[in-house]
Design an enzyme around this catalytic site. Structure first.
Site, PDB file in Angstrom:
ATOM      1  N   ASN A 126     -17.601  -6.205 -18.428  1.00  0.00           N
ATOM      2  CA  ASN A 126     -17.937  -5.873 -17.034  1.00  0.00           C
ATOM      3  C   ASN A 126     -18.851  -6.888 -16.372  1.00  0.00           C
ATOM      4  O   ASN A 126     -19.434  -6.604 -15.317  1.00  0.00           O
ATOM      5  CB  ASN A 126     -18.529  -4.465 -16.934  1.00  0.00           C
ATOM      6  CG  ASN A 126     -19.848  -4.365 -17.684  1.00  0.00           C
ATOM      7  OD1 ASN A 126     -20.242  -5.312 -18.369  1.00  0.00           O
ATOM      8  ND2 ASN A 126     -20.519  -3.244 -17.565  1.00  0.00           N
TER       9      ASN A 126
ATOM     10  N   ASP B 180     -17.994  -9.138 -23.562  1.00  0.00           N
ATOM     11  CA  ASP B 180     -18.448  -8.395 -22.382  1.00  0.00           C
ATOM     12  C   ASP B 180     -17.235  -8.097 -21.507  1.00  0.00           C
ATOM     13  O   ASP B 180     -16.438  -8.998 -21.230  1.00  0.00           O
ATOM     14  CB  ASP B 180     -19.479  -9.258 -21.637  1.00  0.00           C
ATOM     15  CG  ASP B 180     -19.941  -8.613 -20.344  1.00  0.00           C
ATOM     16  OD1 ASP B 180     -19.847  -7.377 -20.240  1.00  0.00           O
ATOM     17  OD2 ASP B 180     -20.402  -9.352 -19.452  1.00  0.00           O
TER      18      ASP B 180
ATOM     19  N   ASP C 293     -21.806  -8.073 -17.067  1.00  0.00           N
ATOM     20  CA  ASP C 293     -23.277  -7.978 -17.025  1.00  0.00           C
ATOM     21  C   ASP C 293     -23.936  -8.850 -18.098  1.00  0.00           C
ATOM     22  O   ASP C 293     -25.154  -8.812 -18.281  1.00  0.00           O
ATOM     23  CB  ASP C 293     -23.746  -6.522 -17.135  1.00  0.00           C
ATOM     24  CG  ASP C 293     -23.415  -5.905 -18.487  1.00  0.00           C
ATOM     25  OD1 ASP C 293     -22.777  -6.585 -19.325  1.00  0.00           O
ATOM     26  OD2 ASP C 293     -23.790  -4.739 -18.718  1.00  0.00           O
TER      27      ASP C 293
ATOM     28  N   GLU D 289     -30.674  -1.834 -60.488  1.00  0.00           N
ATOM     29  CA  GLU D 289     -31.086  -1.000 -59.356  1.00  0.00           C
ATOM     30  C   GLU D 289     -29.895  -0.760 -58.422  1.00  0.00           C
ATOM     31  O   GLU D 289     -29.737   0.320 -57.871  1.00  0.00           O
ATOM     32  CB  GLU D 289     -32.231  -1.666 -58.593  1.00  0.00           C
ATOM     33  CG  GLU D 289     -33.563  -1.618 -59.320  1.00  0.00           C
ATOM     34  CD  GLU D 289     -34.014  -0.182 -59.589  1.00  0.00           C
ATOM     35  OE1 GLU D 289     -34.154   0.584 -58.637  1.00  0.00           O
ATOM     36  OE2 GLU D 289     -34.196   0.152 -60.773  1.00  0.00           O
TER      37      GLU D 289
ATOM     38  N   ASP E  44     -19.833  -5.081 -24.915  1.00  0.00           N
ATOM     39  CA  ASP E  44     -19.722  -3.622 -24.780  1.00  0.00           C
ATOM     40  C   ASP E  44     -18.505  -3.101 -25.537  1.00  0.00           C
ATOM     41  O   ASP E  44     -17.707  -3.875 -26.082  1.00  0.00           O
ATOM     42  CB  ASP E  44     -19.689  -3.224 -23.295  1.00  0.00           C
ATOM     43  CG  ASP E  44     -18.765  -4.128 -22.488  1.00  0.00           C
ATOM     44  OD1 ASP E  44     -17.613  -4.297 -22.936  1.00  0.00           O
ATOM     45  OD2 ASP E  44     -19.197  -4.674 -21.447  1.00  0.00           O
TER      46      ASP E  44
ATOM     47  N   ASP F 169     -28.855   2.050 -42.549  1.00  0.00           N
ATOM     48  CA  ASP F 169     -29.860   1.024 -42.314  1.00  0.00           C
ATOM     49  C   ASP F 169     -31.100   1.255 -43.181  1.00  0.00           C
ATOM     50  O   ASP F 169     -31.532   2.403 -43.338  1.00  0.00           O
ATOM     51  CB  ASP F 169     -30.261   1.112 -40.831  1.00  0.00           C
ATOM     52  CG  ASP F 169     -31.297   0.091 -40.449  1.00  0.00           C
ATOM     53  OD1 ASP F 169     -30.951  -1.100 -40.423  1.00  0.00           O
ATOM     54  OD2 ASP F 169     -32.456   0.465 -40.167  1.00  0.00           O
TER      55      ASP F 169
HETATM   56  C1  NOJ Z   1     -32.221  -3.605 -40.860  1.00  0.00           C
HETATM   57  C2  NOJ Z   1     -31.429  -4.076 -39.678  1.00  0.00           C
HETATM   58  O1  NOJ Z   1     -30.312  -4.793 -40.134  1.00  0.00           O
HETATM   59  C3  NOJ Z   1     -32.359  -4.900 -38.830  1.00  0.00           C
HETATM   60  O2  NOJ Z   1     -31.682  -5.591 -37.808  1.00  0.00           O
HETATM   61  C4  NOJ Z   1     -33.405  -3.961 -38.271  1.00  0.00           C
HETATM   62  O3  NOJ Z   1     -34.335  -4.723 -37.524  1.00  0.00           O
HETATM   63  C5  NOJ Z   1     -34.128  -3.221 -39.393  1.00  0.00           C
HETATM   64  N1  NOJ Z   1     -33.236  -2.704 -40.398  1.00  0.00           N
HETATM   65  C6  NOJ Z   1     -34.898  -2.056 -38.848  1.00  0.00           C
HETATM   66  O4  NOJ Z   1     -34.015  -1.038 -38.438  1.00  0.00           O
HETATM   67 CA    CA Z   2     -21.098  -5.531 -20.507  1.00  0.00          CA
END
Ligand code: NOJ
Ligand code: CA
Length: 600
Positions: free
Chosen positions: A65, A63, A67, A328, A71, A247
């Site tokens: 700043n 961090d 808070d 896979e 960041d 993701d």
């Molecule tokens: C995988 C991410 O690593 C996880 O943190 C997230 O909750 C789920 N995908 C949904 O985006």
């Molecule tokens: Ca911060």
């Protein structure tokens, strides 16, 4: 579903998957000579083939700043630390504007920075400062779902005729009438518990969400969604990012026939229940459907078109690819004509979750022999799983065990991905009271599943208040271990875990056999010690032996047909207190000891 349980579910589909593969006469590309990656500038084009990538959870790193929330400027302040470690790239979990229901994985604007983390100018400065240190910044790209507060979804749910209606997955309920709400379309479940269908009263249909209710799934049958993400990727590539981690990428598509998922049952036919109290399902109708492949081919074309972005070499596409088997995983690389990911994550090695020599030997060998000329991306830890101590430690030898794990990570052929804080041995520290839980997974799963807060605690920099993470109140408590487990304390100690990481990473980069040699397993019947050799033409061979037990072990690395001869080795790295063997037919290892030596 908590990720450790997700792995358990995968183990079941692993069996099913293996049968399917045999039936299709598939698997795995025949072993071909591995492409090589060296650290010489001539090969910087392929920088990602022997790279060290660090996952940073920005909220918890530094961090700047006061808070209490990490960041971007905090990360910039710590770049020199990452440089000293030998990191080539940083993957940032999401920093876009977000209601933070899933701490950034619910994105409400894909082309900006959440004010909690900084501004686009801060981001540009981070990219520029990182580049000066030869470190690339990789963004998290969440294409399966957006936040329900994204303008696309707000439009989509506003009326059935809205142009954005078919950007998301909407279905009528079963038995719907003009006045009566129908039942959920089928039995599909959210990975975070309960039905994956949410009723929307205004437009009287259900929308699908693989994750939280606030994370509606985008409709990848809609070409406009494809174009939107190609544009978003271009936006960040132009800003100089080194690539993306995609993701939940295996969940983009669902079975168009809405077939129910199969219920997982025990041997007496009784359904298993998961931590949320739901009947456990095998999610084959909402996970790993083939449509993802053409999508990733499209994204790869965009990424390659943008060239290097100010660095030598291409941008890199990484996949969050929890898959049932190596066959896979092999498919995720695509083909030379239609490439997909350069680095889909191999989650089969690092999430074995127990120190089982035979299992590691088999999985590391799969990565070596079943991916053709592709490079494995080895990963043992991330922000969704309990840290290494909880999955591999014994509470007594945890630091030695972390040496064992990190040796498999950095001394195997491939690219290595580690999670911030593992290099100092940070421990999983879950909340002890439900009222302290931040991750909704923990709120839904409490007390069986305490959620993911325990692996997301602030980075432990030093022994001052709040471990040097913040001058304010940290968003998650700093674990009590910070007084001794911290960067400042470990940096000067030659025997610390941090020094071990630095030495291993330096070897990975500088030793030619480590940088691009093949992996050949040694002493392959041994159930207590895992041993292997790294072998590159024209370079001295290197042997590695790691003891998976709390007892001293002696191994003979000259057995079998790998060609290691009895004789002297030059020690490159060994666990504290370890011995230099007189000959490779008698290598002595202490409890959870590691030996790495160059064959003379
Ligand atoms: C995988 C991410 O690593 C996880 O943190 C997230 O909750 C789920 N995908 C949904 O985006
Ligand atoms: Ca911060």
């Amino acid at each position: 579903m908590h990720w450790t349980k997700r792995i358990a579910a995968c183990a079941i589909s692993l069996f099913l998957g293996a049968v399917a593969l045999t039936a299709q006469g598939q698997p795995a590309p025949a072993s071909t000579p591995h492409q090589t990656a060296t650290t010489s500038s001539a090969n910087l084009q392929d920088w990602w083939k022997n790279a060290v990538i660090c996952e940073i959870y920005p909220r918890s790193f530094q961090d700047s700043n006061g808070d209490g929330i990490g960041d971007l400027n905090g990360i910039t302040q710590r770049l020199d630390y990452l440089k000293t470690l030998g990191v080539d790239a940083i993957w940032l979990s999401p920093i876009y504007p977000s209601p933070q229901v899933d701490f950034g994985y619910d994105i409400s604007d894909y082309e900006n920075i959440d004010p909690q983390y900084g501004t686009l100018a801060d981001f540009d400065r981070l990219v520029a400062e990182a580049r000066k240190r030869h470190i690339r910044i990789l963004m998290d790209m969440v294409m399966n779902h957006s936040s329900d507060k994204h303008k696309w979804f707000e439009e989509s749910r506003s009326s059935r005729n809205n142009p954005y209606r078919d950007w998301y997955v909407w279905h009528d309920g079963k038995g719907e009438t003009a006045t009566e709400k129908g039942e959920v379309p089928n039995n599909w479940q959210s990975d975070f518990g309960h039905s994956a269908w949410e009723w929307d009263e205004k437009t009287r249909q259900y929308y699908y969400h693989k994750f939280y209710i606030q994370q509606p799934d985008l409709n990848w049958d809609n070409p406009k969604v494809h174009q939107a993400f190609k544009d978003i990727i271009g936006f960040w590539l132009k800003r100089g990012v080194g690539g993306f981690r995609f993701d939940a990428i295996t969940t983009l598509f669902e079975d168009p026939n809405l077939t129910d998922d199969d219920v997982l049952k025990d041997k007496d036919g009784k359904p298993f229940l998961n931590a949320y109290g739901d009947v456990a399902l095998n999610d084959t109708r909402t996970n790993n459907l083939p449509g993802t492949h053409p999508v990733m081919q499209e994204m790869r074309v965009v990424s390659d078109k943008f060239g290097s972005g100010g660095f030598p070499g291409t941008r890199v596409l990484i996949g969050e690819t929890y898959l049932p088997n190596i066959g896979e995983l092999a498919k995720q690389y695509g083909t030379p004509d239609k490439p997909e990911f350069q680095l889909p994550m191999d989650t089969q090695i690092g999430f074995i979750n127990k120190l089982d020599v035979a299992a590691f030997r088999a999985k590391l060998n799969d990565a070596e022999t079943q991916l053709g000329s592709n490079i494995p991306l080895i990963v043992f830890d991330n922000h969704d799983n309990a840290r290494l101590d909880a999955r591999y430690g014994d509470g007594v030898h945890d630091t030695d065990i972390q040496r064992v794990i990190s040796t498999m990570l950095f001394a195997s052929r491939g690219t290595a991905l580690f999670y911030y804080g593992d290099e100092i041995g940070m421990k999983t520290t879950p909340p002890t009271r439900k009222e302290d839980v931040k991750d909704p997974v923990g709120l839904t799963g409490w007390p069986k599943d305490k959620g993911r807060d325990g692996e997301r605690t602030p980075m432990q920099w030093d022994a001052t208040t709040n471990a040097g993470f913040t001058t304010g109140t940290p968003w998650l408590p700093v674990p009590p271990t910070y007084t001794t487990v911290n960067v400042k304390a470990e940096e000067p100690q030659p025997d610390s875990l941090l020094s071990w990481y630095k030495s291993l990473i330096a070897l990975k980069k500088d030793n030619p056999a480590f940088a691009h040699g093949d992996n050949v397993m040694l002493d392959t019947e041994n159930t207590k010690v895992l041993s292997w050799m790294r072998k590159a033409a024209g370079a001295p061979q290197v042997v590695v032996a790691v003891n998976f037990t709390a007892d001293a072990q002696t191994v003979n690395l000259t057995t079998g047909d790998a060609g290691v001869k009895a004789g002297h080795a030059k020690t490159l790295l060994k666990s504290p207190g370890g011995t230099d063997p007189a000959s490779l037919d008698k290598v002595e290892l202490g409890p959870f000891g590691v030996y790495i030596g160059e064959v003379k």
